[in-house]
Design a protein around this motif. Structure first.
Motif, PDB file in Angstrom:
ATOM      1  N   TYR A  73       0.841  -1.199   0.000  1.00 20.57           N
ATOM      2  CA  TYR A  73       0.000   0.000   0.000  1.00 20.57           C
ATOM      3  C   TYR A  73       0.874   1.247   0.000  1.00 20.57           C
ATOM      4  O   TYR A  73       2.057   1.168   0.328  1.00 20.57           O
ATOM      5  N   PRO A  74       0.315   2.416  -0.327  1.00 24.58           N
ATOM      6  CA  PRO A  74       1.114   3.650  -0.315  1.00 24.58           C
ATOM      7  C   PRO A  74       1.692   3.971   1.062  1.00 24.58           C
ATOM      8  O   PRO A  74       2.666   4.698   1.167  1.00 24.58           O
ATOM      9  N   TRP A  75       1.120   3.449   2.138  1.00 22.75           N
ATOM     10  CA  TRP A  75       1.620   3.717   3.483  1.00 22.75           C
ATOM     11  C   TRP A  75       2.505   2.580   3.996  1.00 22.75           C
ATOM     12  O   TRP A  75       2.926   2.581   5.133  1.00 22.75           O
ATOM     13  N   GLY A  76       2.786   1.589   3.175  1.00 18.24           N
ATOM     14  CA  GLY A  76       3.629   0.458   3.569  1.00 18.24           C
ATOM     15  C   GLY A  76       2.880  -0.843   3.458  1.00 18.24           C
ATOM     16  O   GLY A  76       2.018  -1.000   2.601  1.00 18.24           O
ATOM     17  N   ASP A  77       3.188  -1.780   4.333  1.00 22.41           N
ATOM     18  CA  ASP A  77       2.599  -3.105   4.233  1.00 22.41           C
ATOM     19  C   ASP A  77       1.489  -3.386   5.237  1.00 22.41           C
ATOM     20  O   ASP A  77       0.929  -4.464   5.239  1.00 22.41           O
ATOM     21  N   GLY A  78       1.168  -2.443   6.103  1.00 18.43           N
ATOM     22  CA  GLY A  78       0.076  -2.654   7.043  1.00 18.43           C
ATOM     23  C   GLY A  78      -1.249  -2.746   6.312  1.00 18.43           C
ATOM     24  O   GLY A  78      -1.430  -2.136   5.264  1.00 18.43           O
ATOM     25  N   ASN A  79      -2.192  -3.510   6.844  1.00 26.36           N
ATOM     26  CA  ASN A  79      -3.455  -3.726   6.132  1.00 26.36           C
ATOM     27  C   ASN A  79      -4.516  -2.685   6.451  1.00 26.36           C
ATOM     28  O   ASN A  79      -5.652  -2.823   6.033  1.00 26.36           O
ATOM     29  N   SER A  80      -4.181  -1.626   7.176  1.00 24.11           N
ATOM     30  CA  SER A  80      -5.152  -0.587   7.487  1.00 24.11           C
ATOM     31  C   SER A  80      -4.591   0.777   7.104  1.00 24.11           C
ATOM     32  O   SER A  80      -3.424   1.070   7.365  1.00 24.11           O
ATOM     33  N   ALA A  81      -5.429   1.604   6.489  1.00 25.39           N
ATOM     34  CA  ALA A  81      -5.027   2.971   6.152  1.00 25.39           C
ATOM     35  C   ALA A  81      -5.087   3.881   7.368  1.00 25.39           C
ATOM     36  O   ALA A  81      -4.735   5.045   7.288  1.00 25.39           O
ATOM     37  N   LEU A  82      -5.533   3.345   8.502  1.00 27.31           N
ATOM     38  CA  LEU A  82      -5.579   4.095   9.748  1.00 27.31           C
ATOM     39  C   LEU A  82      -4.382   3.683  10.604  1.00 27.31           C
ATOM     40  O   LEU A  82      -4.314   2.576  11.106  1.00 27.31           O
ATOM     41  N   LEU A  83      -3.414   4.584  10.707  1.00 23.72           N
ATOM     42  CA  LEU A  83      -2.231   4.317  11.516  1.00 23.72           C
ATOM     43  C   LEU A  83      -2.322   5.179  12.762  1.00 23.72           C
ATOM     44  O   LEU A  83      -2.229   6.402  12.688  1.00 23.72           O
ATOM     45  N   GLY A  84      -2.533   4.534  13.889  1.00 24.96           N
ATOM     46  CA  GLY A  84      -2.776   5.288  15.113  1.00 24.96           C
ATOM     47  C   GLY A  84      -4.101   6.013  14.988  1.00 24.96           C
ATOM     48  O   GLY A  84      -5.137   5.392  14.804  1.00 24.96           O
ATOM     49  N   LYS A  85      -4.063   7.336  15.014  1.00 27.36           N
ATOM     50  CA  LYS A  85      -5.277   8.134  14.853  1.00 27.36           C
ATOM     51  C   LYS A  85      -5.272   8.911  13.549  1.00 27.36           C
ATOM     52  O   LYS A  85      -6.085   9.798  13.342  1.00 27.36           O
ATOM     53  N   LYS A  86      -4.337   8.581  12.645  1.00 30.46           N
ATOM     54  CA  LYS A  86      -4.190   9.321  11.394  1.00 30.46           C
ATOM     55  C   LYS A  86      -4.546   8.457  10.185  1.00 30.46           C
ATOM     56  O   LYS A  86      -3.987   7.377  10.004  1.00 30.46           O
ATOM     57  N   TRP A  87      -5.478   8.948   9.367  1.00 27.58           N
ATOM     58  CA  TRP A  87      -5.802   8.279   8.115  1.00 27.58           C
ATOM     59  C   TRP A  87      -4.702   8.619   7.121  1.00 27.58           C
ATOM     60  O   TRP A  87      -4.351   9.773   6.932  1.00 27.58           O
ATOM     61  N   MET A  88      -4.170   7.607   6.451  1.00 27.92           N
ATOM     62  CA  MET A  88      -3.058   7.796   5.532  1.00 27.92           C
ATOM     63  C   MET A  88      -3.516   8.106   4.108  1.00 27.92           C
ATOM     64  O   MET A  88      -2.694   8.367   3.236  1.00 27.92           O
ATOM     65  N   MET A  89      -4.812   8.050   3.878  1.00 27.10           N
ATOM     66  CA  MET A  89      -5.356   8.377   2.561  1.00 27.10           C
ATOM     67  C   MET A  89      -6.837   8.675   2.704  1.00 27.10           C
ATOM     68  O   MET A  89      -7.447   8.351   3.725  1.00 27.10           O
ATOM     69  N   ASN A  90      -7.400   9.305   1.698  1.00 29.67           N
ATOM     70  CA  ASN A  90      -8.826   9.589   1.695  1.00 29.67           C
ATOM     71  C   ASN A  90      -9.568   8.360   1.195  1.00 29.67           C
ATOM     72  O   ASN A  90      -9.471   8.006   0.022  1.00 29.67           O
ATOM     73  N   ILE A  91     -10.254   7.686   2.100  1.00 31.40           N
ATOM     74  CA  ILE A  91     -11.097   6.556   1.728  1.00 31.40           C
ATOM     75  C   ILE A  91     -12.449   6.716   2.398  1.00 31.40           C
ATOM     76  O   ILE A  91     -12.612   7.522   3.306  1.00 31.40           O
ATOM     77  N   TRP A  92     -13.400   5.972   1.947  1.00 34.56           N
ATOM     78  CA  TRP A  92     -14.757   6.028   2.489  1.00 34.56           C
ATOM     79  C   TRP A  92     -14.779   5.500   3.911  1.00 34.56           C
ATOM     80  O   TRP A  92     -14.294   4.412   4.172  1.00 34.56           O
ATOM     81  N   GLN A  93     -15.335   6.277   4.820  1.00 31.72           N
ATOM     82  CA  GLN A  93     -15.605   5.783   6.164  1.00 31.72           C
ATOM     83  C   GLN A  93     -17.108   5.854   6.362  1.00 31.72           C
ATOM     84  O   GLN A  93     -17.726   6.856   6.026  1.00 31.72           O
ATOM     85  N   GLY A  94     -17.687   4.819   6.889  1.00 36.36           N
ATOM     86  CA  GLY A  94     -19.127   4.775   7.086  1.00 36.36           C
ATOM     87  C   GLY A  94     -19.752   3.703   6.231  1.00 36.36           C
ATOM     88  O   GLY A  94     -19.075   2.877   5.629  1.00 36.36           O
ATOM     89  N   GLU A  95     -21.077   3.721   6.169  1.00 36.92           N
ATOM     90  CA  GLU A  95     -21.816   2.722   5.403  1.00 36.92           C
ATOM     91  C   GLU A  95     -21.888   3.150   3.939  1.00 36.92           C
ATOM     92  O   GLU A  95     -22.425   4.206   3.609  1.00 36.92           O
ATOM     93  N   PHE A  96     -21.311   2.336   3.078  1.00 32.69           N
ATOM     94  CA  PHE A  96     -21.286   2.652   1.637  1.00 32.69           C
ATOM     95  C   PHE A  96     -22.536   2.114   0.961  1.00 32.69           C
ATOM     96  O   PHE A  96     -22.924   0.993   1.234  1.00 32.69           O
ATOM     97  N   PRO A  97     -23.167   2.858   0.107  1.00 36.16           N
ATOM     98  CA  PRO A  97     -22.883   4.233  -0.300  1.00 36.16           C
ATOM     99  C   PRO A  97     -23.736   5.267   0.432  1.00 36.16           C
ATOM    100  O   PRO A  97     -23.838   6.405  -0.003  1.00 36.16           O
ATOM    101  N   ALA A  98     -24.336   4.883   1.552  1.00 30.54           N
ATOM    102  CA  ALA A  98     -25.301   5.753   2.233  1.00 30.54           C
ATOM    103  C   ALA A  98     -24.690   7.028   2.792  1.00 30.54           C
ATOM    104  O   ALA A  98     -25.316   8.084   2.735  1.00 30.54           O
TER     105      ALA A  98
END
Length: 111
Positions: A73-98
Motif C-alpha cells: 500500500y502507499p503507506w507500507g505493508d500494514g493492512n489498514s489505512a488508519l495508523l494510530g489516529k491518522k488516516w493515511m489516505m482519503n477513503i470512504w468511512q461509514g456505510e457505503f454508499p449511504a
C-alpha cells in the motif's frame, strides 16, 4: 446501474467541467484530482502544455508514495489505512454508499 455495482449509476451530463452533472461546477475544486478525462484528453493536454504523461514505472512509484517496489500500500505493508489516529489516505468511512462520515477529514473526494 452497472452490473455488480448497484450503487454506481450513470450521471447524465457529467463531464470534467460538471463532475456531478448539469447543476455542479468546478467552484472550490481547483486543487482536486481531475475526473472524467480520457487518456486521449490527457495526452492532448500534455502536448499543449509541453509536458508528458508519466511512464508506468513513474506512475507506480508515485502511487506507492515513493516507497520501494513490493510495498503493498502507499503507506507500507500494514493492512489498514488508519495508523494510530491518522488516516493515511482519503477513503470512504461509514456505510457505503449511504454516507461518508469524513473521519479522514474529507467527505467525498479530497484535494
Amino acid at each position: 446501474t452497472v452490473e455488480g455495482a448497484a450503487h454506481w449509476v450513470a450521471v447524465e451530463y457529467a463531464w470534467w467541467r460538471q463532475p456531478e452533472g448539469k447543476d455542479s461546477s468546478l467552484k472550490g475544486r481547483w486543487d482536486h484530482p481531475v475526473v472524467h478525462v480520457s487518456w486521449n484528453d490527457a495526452t492532448a493536454f500534455c502536448e499543449w502544455a509541453g509536458k508528458r504523461l508519466p511512464t508506468e514505472a513513474e506512475w507506480e512509484y508515485a502511487a506507492r508514495g515513493g516507497l520501494p517496489d513490493g510495498s503493498q500500500y502507499p503507506w507500507g505493508d500494514g493492512n489498514s489505512a488508519l495508523l494510530g489516529k491518522k488516516w493515511m489516505m482519503n477513503i470512504w468511512q461509514g456505510e457505503f454508499p449511504a454516507g461518508d462520515t469524513g473521519e479522514d477529514g474529507y467527505k467525498g473526494i479530497a484535494p
